[in-house]
Write an enzyme that holds these catalytic residues in place. Structure first.
Site, PDB file in Angstrom:
ATOM      1  N   HIS A   1      70.294  17.682 -99.700  1.00 64.18           N
ATOM      2  CA  HIS A   1      71.181  18.790-100.063  1.00 64.18           C
ATOM      3  C   HIS A   1      72.269  18.348-101.038  1.00 64.18           C
ATOM      4  CE1 HIS A   1      69.761  21.933 -97.286  1.00 64.18           C
ATOM      5  NE2 HIS A   1      69.373  20.906 -96.547  1.00 64.18           N
TER       6      HIS A   1
ATOM      7  N   CYS B   1      65.246  21.023-100.542  1.00 59.01           N
ATOM      8  CA  CYS B   1      64.785  20.934 -99.151  1.00 59.01           C
ATOM      9  C   CYS B   1      63.468  21.680 -98.947  1.00 59.01           C
ATOM     10  CB  CYS B   1      65.876  21.419 -98.198  1.00 59.01           C
ATOM     11  SG  CYS B   1      65.671  20.829 -96.504  1.00 59.01           S
TER      12      CYS B   1
ATOM     13  N   GLU C   1      74.313  20.180-102.532  1.00 59.60           N
ATOM     14  CA  GLU C   1      75.518  20.994-102.307  1.00 59.60           C
ATOM     15  C   GLU C   1      76.320  20.481-101.119  1.00 59.60           C
ATOM     16  OE1 GLU C   1      72.866  22.519 -99.204  1.00 59.60           O
ATOM     17  OE2 GLU C   1      72.576  21.828-101.261  1.00 59.60           O
TER      18      GLU C   1
END
Length: 366
Positions: free
Chosen positions: A334, A249, A336
């Site tokens: 993202h 990001c 994650e």
């Protein structure tokens, strides 16, 4: 029930019902399209300084639990929903959303036309706004004039990055994680892989990082305009070619700027858990979680040592980069998740493989 107003800088006024804190709050209004994951969203440091509008009509139905925070303290300035669930139903629920926001002094407003607000943001871009108590004494013209004259904040990363370094020990690869406003999900994924992590502030120098002899460096997500993070850009520029790097990001954007590319502000950003991204290396499309208001200008990559690895299928913007000479790769989204799909979780394994492939190579010092 108390009434509350959301006043936009273009003069649009929304009247609704107050929840959360009684205090007024000012910030940039953005929207996110996730159907679930409001707890992770409100605790994501990338939302620092923003009033977050949820396009899904019912928010708060499973409450707030102890496990799903992405930071210790939330950074949002306010919350806008169509309907607030007053009585959550979930076995993990510890608090209602209203109780949590009240304890953190964050105001919210419900009962407004969130579709209309989203359309305004989509047509005019993210706008400045204020959440305030409703009443005849509120002079809308004065509020609008104040909003229009208020400069946009530029200290986002400085406010959410830690002041000192701290460890998250493991027995595996040593990773220095530059925290520009890190979601805990990133640290969690590194911990799952037994990495020995040292989390450092945004303004840590390359010399300080290399003194730890890391196997790799992780560049975290974070809020705001990447061009404002001068210290981070300089550090990354000095690290390129000296240690494997993985950026997420804002970390992706800072790496691009450090390599000579340019960024630009998106009209209304990418925020949600359902953004399709194509991996140009494999042809595979993954559904991703995203939260960013800026992107990298694809035309500015010409003449750099960067190549595009991923693109957004909604608008064609750059979603991933890699360095042609050195062990560095980054993504705009993202992997994650938290909240969102985990289609791209394998990128953390790719980072481990990258560090393995470069193990034993001499680290140059800045």
């Amino acid at each position: 029930m108390k009434e509350r107003m959301l006043i936009l800088e273009d003069g649009t006024v929304f009247n609704g019902i107050a929840f959360g804190s009684d205090q007024a709050s000012q910030g940039e209004v953005v929207f996110t399209t996730g159907m679930t994951g409001y707890q992770e969203t409100l605790s994501d440091p990338s939302f620092y300084g923003q009033i977050v509008t949820f396009t899904y009509p019912l928010i708060g139905n499973y409450g707030i639990n102890r496990d799903d925070f992405e930071a210790i303290n939330p950074s949002i300035r306010g919350m806008v929903v169509r309907e607030l669930a007053k009585h959550p139903s979930n076995f993990r629920s510890d608090l209602t959303l209203n109780e949590y926001l009240t304890s953190k002094e964050i105001p919210g407003i419900e009962g407004i036309d969130t579709r209309k607000l989203t359309r305004i943001i989509r047509s005019k871009g993210a706008v400045r706004a204020i959440l305030t108590e409703a009443g005849a004494e509120v002079n809308v013209e004065e509020v609008v004039a104040k909003l229009q004259s208020t400069p946009l904040i530029t200290n986002h990363v400085r406010e959410v990055s830690p002041k000192t370094a701290y460890p998250s020990p493991g027995r595996g690869k040593r990773v220095v994680l530059m925290d520009f406003g890190m979601k805990h999900g990133i640290l969690r994924e590194l911990n799952k892989r037994n990495c020995d992590v040292l989390v450092v502030p945004y303004n840590t120098t390359a010399e300080e990082i290399l003194a730890w002899y890391p196997d790799g460096v992780m560049l975290s997500n974070g809020p705001g305009d990447p061009a404002d993070v001068i210290e981070g850009i300089e550090t990354i520029r000095e690290l390129i070619g000296k240690v494997p790097i993985f950026g997420i990001c804002l970390g992706h954007q800072l790496f691009a700027l450090a390599s000579g590319a340019k960024s630009f502000k998106l009209p209304f950003g990418h925020r949600g858990a359902n953004h399709p991204v194509k991996d140009l290396r494999t042809g595979r499309t993954e559904i991703t979680s995203q939260n960013h208001g800026y992107a990298i200008d694809a035309n500015s990559l010409e003449g750099t040592d960067l190549e595009v690895t991923h693109v957004a299928l909604n608008d064609g913007t750059v979603e991933g980069l890699r360095h042609k000479k050195y062990p560095v790769f980054t993504v705009q989204y993202h992997p994650e998740a938290s909240p969102g799909p985990e289609d791209s979780n394998h990128l953390f394994d790719e980072f481990i493989d990258l560090m393995e492939a470069n193990a034993g190579k001499e680290i140059q010092h800045a």
